[in-house]
Write an enzyme that holds these catalytic residues in place. Structure first.
Site, mmCIF file in Angstrom:
data_model
loop_
_atom_site.group_PDB
_atom_site.id
_atom_site.type_symbol
_atom_site.label_atom_id
_atom_site.label_comp_id
_atom_site.label_asym_id
_atom_site.label_seq_id
_atom_site.Cartn_x
_atom_site.Cartn_y
_atom_site.Cartn_z
ATOM 1 N N ARG A 183 4.323 0.868 -6.772
ATOM 2 C CA ARG A 183 4.274 -0.136 -5.705
ATOM 3 C C ARG A 183 3.215 -1.199 -5.950
ATOM 4 O O ARG A 183 3.153 -2.211 -5.249
ATOM 5 C CB ARG A 183 4.012 0.553 -4.362
ATOM 6 N N LYS A 240 5.450 -9.984 -16.866
ATOM 7 C CA LYS A 240 5.452 -10.338 -15.438
ATOM 8 C C LYS A 240 4.377 -11.380 -15.150
ATOM 9 O O LYS A 240 4.571 -12.279 -14.357
ATOM 10 C CB LYS A 240 5.204 -9.100 -14.575
ATOM 11 N N TRP A 260 -2.822 -2.192 -1.615
ATOM 12 C CA TRP A 260 -2.365 -3.507 -2.092
ATOM 13 C C TRP A 260 -3.009 -4.492 -1.127
ATOM 14 O O TRP A 260 -2.598 -4.608 0.030
ATOM 15 C CB TRP A 260 -0.841 -3.579 -2.047
ATOM 16 N N ASN A 284 -0.899 0.935 6.095
ATOM 17 C CA ASN A 284 -0.073 0.018 5.319
ATOM 18 C C ASN A 284 0.523 -0.966 6.306
ATOM 19 O O ASN A 284 1.159 -0.564 7.273
ATOM 20 C CB ASN A 284 1.038 0.773 4.579
ATOM 21 N N GLY A 285 0.275 -2.270 6.106
ATOM 22 C CA GLY A 285 0.815 -3.278 7.019
ATOM 23 C C GLY A 285 -0.220 -4.365 7.280
ATOM 24 O O GLY A 285 -1.224 -4.471 6.572
ATOM 25 N N LYS A 325 16.767 -18.158 -13.832
ATOM 26 C CA LYS A 325 17.108 -16.754 -13.526
ATOM 27 C C LYS A 325 18.122 -16.231 -14.527
ATOM 28 O O LYS A 325 17.988 -15.154 -15.074
ATOM 29 C CB LYS A 325 17.666 -16.639 -12.101
ATOM 30 N N HIS A 358 25.488 -39.101 -19.411
ATOM 31 C CA HIS A 358 24.667 -39.841 -20.393
ATOM 32 C C HIS A 358 24.420 -39.042 -21.658
ATOM 33 O O HIS A 358 23.374 -39.178 -22.281
ATOM 34 C CB HIS A 358 23.349 -40.264 -19.736
ATOM 35 N N GLU A 364 16.704 -15.930 -18.307
ATOM 36 C CA GLU A 364 15.615 -14.990 -18.617
ATOM 37 C C GLU A 364 16.055 -13.528 -18.547
ATOM 38 O O GLU A 364 15.411 -12.668 -19.147
ATOM 39 C CB GLU A 364 14.404 -15.222 -17.726
ATOM 40 N N GLU A 371 16.120 -23.484 -10.821
ATOM 41 C CA GLU A 371 15.734 -22.080 -10.603
ATOM 42 C C GLU A 371 16.889 -21.153 -10.965
ATOM 43 O O GLU A 371 16.682 -20.111 -11.582
ATOM 44 C CB GLU A 371 15.285 -21.877 -9.155
ATOM 45 N N CYS A 422 0.843 -1.208 0.000
ATOM 46 C CA CYS A 422 0.000 0.000 0.000
ATOM 47 C C CYS A 422 0.870 1.246 0.000
ATOM 48 O O CYS A 422 2.032 1.216 0.364
ATOM 49 C CB CYS A 422 -0.871 0.026 1.258
HETATM 50 C C1 AGP Z 1 10.085 -16.290 -13.078
HETATM 51 O O1 AGP Z 1 11.273 -15.538 -12.912
HETATM 52 C C2 AGP Z 1 9.381 -15.978 -14.384
HETATM 53 N N1 AGP Z 1 9.102 -14.600 -14.474
HETATM 54 C C3 AGP Z 1 8.221 -16.915 -14.701
HETATM 55 O O2 AGP Z 1 8.752 -18.204 -14.829
HETATM 56 C C4 AGP Z 1 7.085 -17.002 -13.644
HETATM 57 O O3 AGP Z 1 7.565 -17.643 -12.485
HETATM 58 C C5 AGP Z 1 5.950 -17.848 -14.243
HETATM 59 O O4 AGP Z 1 5.457 -17.179 -15.379
HETATM 60 C C6 AGP Z 1 4.800 -18.100 -13.262
HETATM 61 O O5 AGP Z 1 4.233 -16.871 -12.895
HETATM 62 P P1 AGP Z 1 3.203 -16.856 -11.641
HETATM 63 O O6 AGP Z 1 3.987 -17.261 -10.443
HETATM 64 O O7 AGP Z 1 2.718 -15.441 -11.569
HETATM 65 O O8 AGP Z 1 2.106 -17.838 -11.942
#
Ligand code: AGP
Length: 606
Positions: free
Chosen positions: A27, A601, A74, A100-101, A483, A502, A486, A479, A2
């Protein structure tokens, strides 16, 4: 999270508050509102959705007055609606509050106030604070606020108005940031610096439990009833960088927010050092009745889900299925009305994940969501929900969402395991103590990130990088590879370390970077042999490990140490160096770290 903007001074408050809220839009929010004392009356205007919806209403009916409070919400308690938007007003109409909190004991306070005749119209914890202050008011608004926060457990930054003390603005904070902006014609209070910069660079960063009484032409700061002095500082940031609180990118800011995110994620799931999921989980009988448990998600959320599978299998002593949503939706023949589906999604709007959720609901299965966005589709369409409480994650590359998804899954497994008798009270307490040690361990890792610079420089020079691990370490490696790829656009391949020989080992050549995660005690020797295997073929080897053994130093070109923690929880720490390495490489390559090419996102398309 928020955003709060409040003002008291010699000029109209509406314009100043709205411009401040506009600077806090980064935010993330879902609704907005403003309250102004106009001719000694409390005028409140609120709107769901974007800030424009609020300013459109104000165009039709501007508010005149020099003291006011504003808010962008938020959602943490209660879905995003105009009713749940702030400011919230006490049921006697005398007190308005923006917040906010998270108020942890809001239900107990609400029950007590209800018995005293106060009524409630929203689902929020903030409305409880408005009525609490009204119930304590005896002519002095600052005293009423001071007495109220003494009863509150949780985090808050608050701005408060009352028609019974119409020339006063009272603000206070505990854990949730609040900053004063000192102007020639009045005083601002805001959640973050950007809201102030159009009017002043002279700011005061309030301490926890500071209460500020702001009049038209003065302000006085108190703490536990005693007057205190706080230094006025000058902000040097540009407006552009201020939204990132001085960080160069949202991603690195969110990496550094992980200690706080972990603490906030624990807040609503642990009480007095013991697991307490309340209505976020199922009863023992319901858990026993599930014929099978499935976890489904995408991308980073899926990587967290695969670790969650291990945690749940340990807790339930039976097999759990974890599958990528875009595949699982075509391959869920056995999911039925007796099944449980757990979906994990930061945004709560991912198309593939929603498709699986909706199919499961059509079949009558129960659905539990783990999401970071209150009021998201995943939230609204599930039977149970655990919020990550990580605060808005702006950068496309998911960091604090991943670590809080892991923690939420660990807590769910702990809850299930305790209810089914796999874990005793001491097991649960020990696990919770480990979780509570995680923020400090993360801070320890983040203290040394400059030591990663030479490694990042090596990675940035190569078109391909390998990430290896055995067992749960392989899940961490997945993971880390995601990172890097991407945000640096380098081909980063994760694979089970045992699988390299293999076929893929044919790709190992002089200088190619190979990152090996080694945190799983029973697999250390095997993982060491993998490092030897690739080193013998000229690889530049990087070990990420919580092992204190010195043999890694002889063996690897670079060793990144993370603090020790139980093997099952190691991914929550092993990911930190990988997040930071990916970030540093992306910056070295001059990429748009927060908005990498081709990515969104929230991937709402299927
Ligand atoms: C993660 O760094 C990516 N941006 C992407 O893999 C993301 O995790 C995936 O699209 C799932 O998104 P969500 O958690 O909003 O469902």
């Amino acid at each position: 999270m928020c955003g709060i903007v409040a003002f008291n001074g010699l000029n109209d408050a509406e314009e100043r508050i709205i411009q401040g809220l506009e600077k806090l839009e980064y935010r993330g929010y879902d609704s907005a509102g403003i309250a102004i004392i106009e001719d000694d009356k409390l005028q409140v205007v609120k709107a769901a959705g974007r800030l424009e919806a609020l300013t459109d209403k104000l165009k039709d009916r501007p508010l005149k007055g020099t003291v006011g409070i504003g808010h962008t919400r938020w959602a943490t308690h209660g879905v995003p609606t105009e009713t749940n938007a702030h400011p919230h007003v006490s049921s006697d109409g005398r007190v308005a509050v923006v917040h906010n909190g998270i108020i942890e004991n809001f239900q107990a306070i609400k029950d007590d106030l209800s018995e005293k005749g106060y009524t409630f119209y929203s689902d929020t914890d903030t409305e409880v604070v408005a009525n609490l202050i009204a119930s304590k008011f005896q002519g002095d608004l600052r005293k009423a606020v001071e007495d109220s926060i003494n009863d509150v457990v949780g985090t808050f930054s608050l701005a408060v108005l009352s028609v019974d003390d119409p020339d006063k603005l009272i603000v206070t904070r505990r854990e949730s940031p609040l900053i004063l902006g000192i102007c020639d014609d009045g005083v601002f209070a805001a959640s973050d610096v950007p809201a102030l910069l159009a009017y002043t660079r002279d700011v005061i960063y309030l301490n926890n439990d500071d209460i500020v009484e702001i009049d038209k032409d003065s302000y006085h700061i108190y703490n536990h009833g005693n007057p205190v002095q706080r230094d006025v500082q000058t902000v040097e940031w540009s407006l552009e960088s201020a939204g990132k609180e001085g960080y160069d990118h949202y991603m690195i800011k969110e990496i550094f927010e992980q200690p706080k995110a972990i603490k906030d994620c624990l807040r609503r799931k642990v009480t007095d050092g013991f697991i307490d999921l309340k209505d976020q989980s199922f009863t023992k009988e319901e858990i026993e009745a599930f014929d099978h448990i499935y976890i489904s998600a995408c991308g980073t959320a899926f990587h967290a889900s695969q670790v969650g599978k291990r945690a749940l299998e340990d807790a339930l002593q039976r097999e759990i299925t974890a599958d990528i949503a875009s595949e699982f939706r075509y391959n869920m023949p056995f999911l039925n009305e007796n099944s449980l589906l757990i979906v994990v999604s930061q945004s709560g709007e991912t198309g593939d994940t929603l498709a699986v959720l909706r199919e499961a609901k059509l079949r009558g299965a129960k659905v539990l969501a783990i999401t970071n966005v209150v009021g998201s589709s995943v939230d609204r369409e599930s039977d149970k929900v655990m919020y990550c409480d990580a605060g808005p994650e702006i950068s496309v590359a998911s960091t604090k969402a991943y670590s809080t998804q892991l923690l939420s899954l660990y807590l769910l497994a702990l809850d299930f395991g305790y209810k089914l008798g796999t874990y005793g009270r001491e097991d649960v307490k020990m696990a919770i103590e480990e979780f509570e040690s995680i923020p400090g361990k993360i801070e320890e890792i983040l203290e040394d990130i400059d030591t990663l610079d030479p490694i990042a420089e090596r990675l940035a020079k190569h078109p391909a990088v390998f990430y290896l691990g055995r067992g749960i370490d392989y899940l961490s490696a997945k993971e880390g590879a995601l990172k890097l790829k991407e945000i640096s656009y380098i081909h980063a391949q994760s694979m089970p370390a045992g699988e390299l020989k293999h076929g893929s080992i044919a790709l190992i050549e002089e200088g190619i970077p190979v990152v090996t995660i080694i945190t799983q005690s029973p697999l250390v020797e095997k993982s060491i042999s993998n490092i030897k295997e690739v080193k013998a073929r000229g690889a530049y080897t990087i070990a990420i490990t919580d092992e204190i053994s010195t043999q890694f130093s002889d063996l690897s070109d670079a060793v990144i140490r993370v603090p020790a923690i139980s093997d099952l929880y190691a991914p929550i720490l092993a990911v930190l160096p990988q997040q930071v390495l990916a970030y540093k490489v992306s910056v070295l390559l001059g990429n748009d770290v927060d908005k990498p090419r081709n990515l969104a996102k929230s991937v709402t398309v299927e």
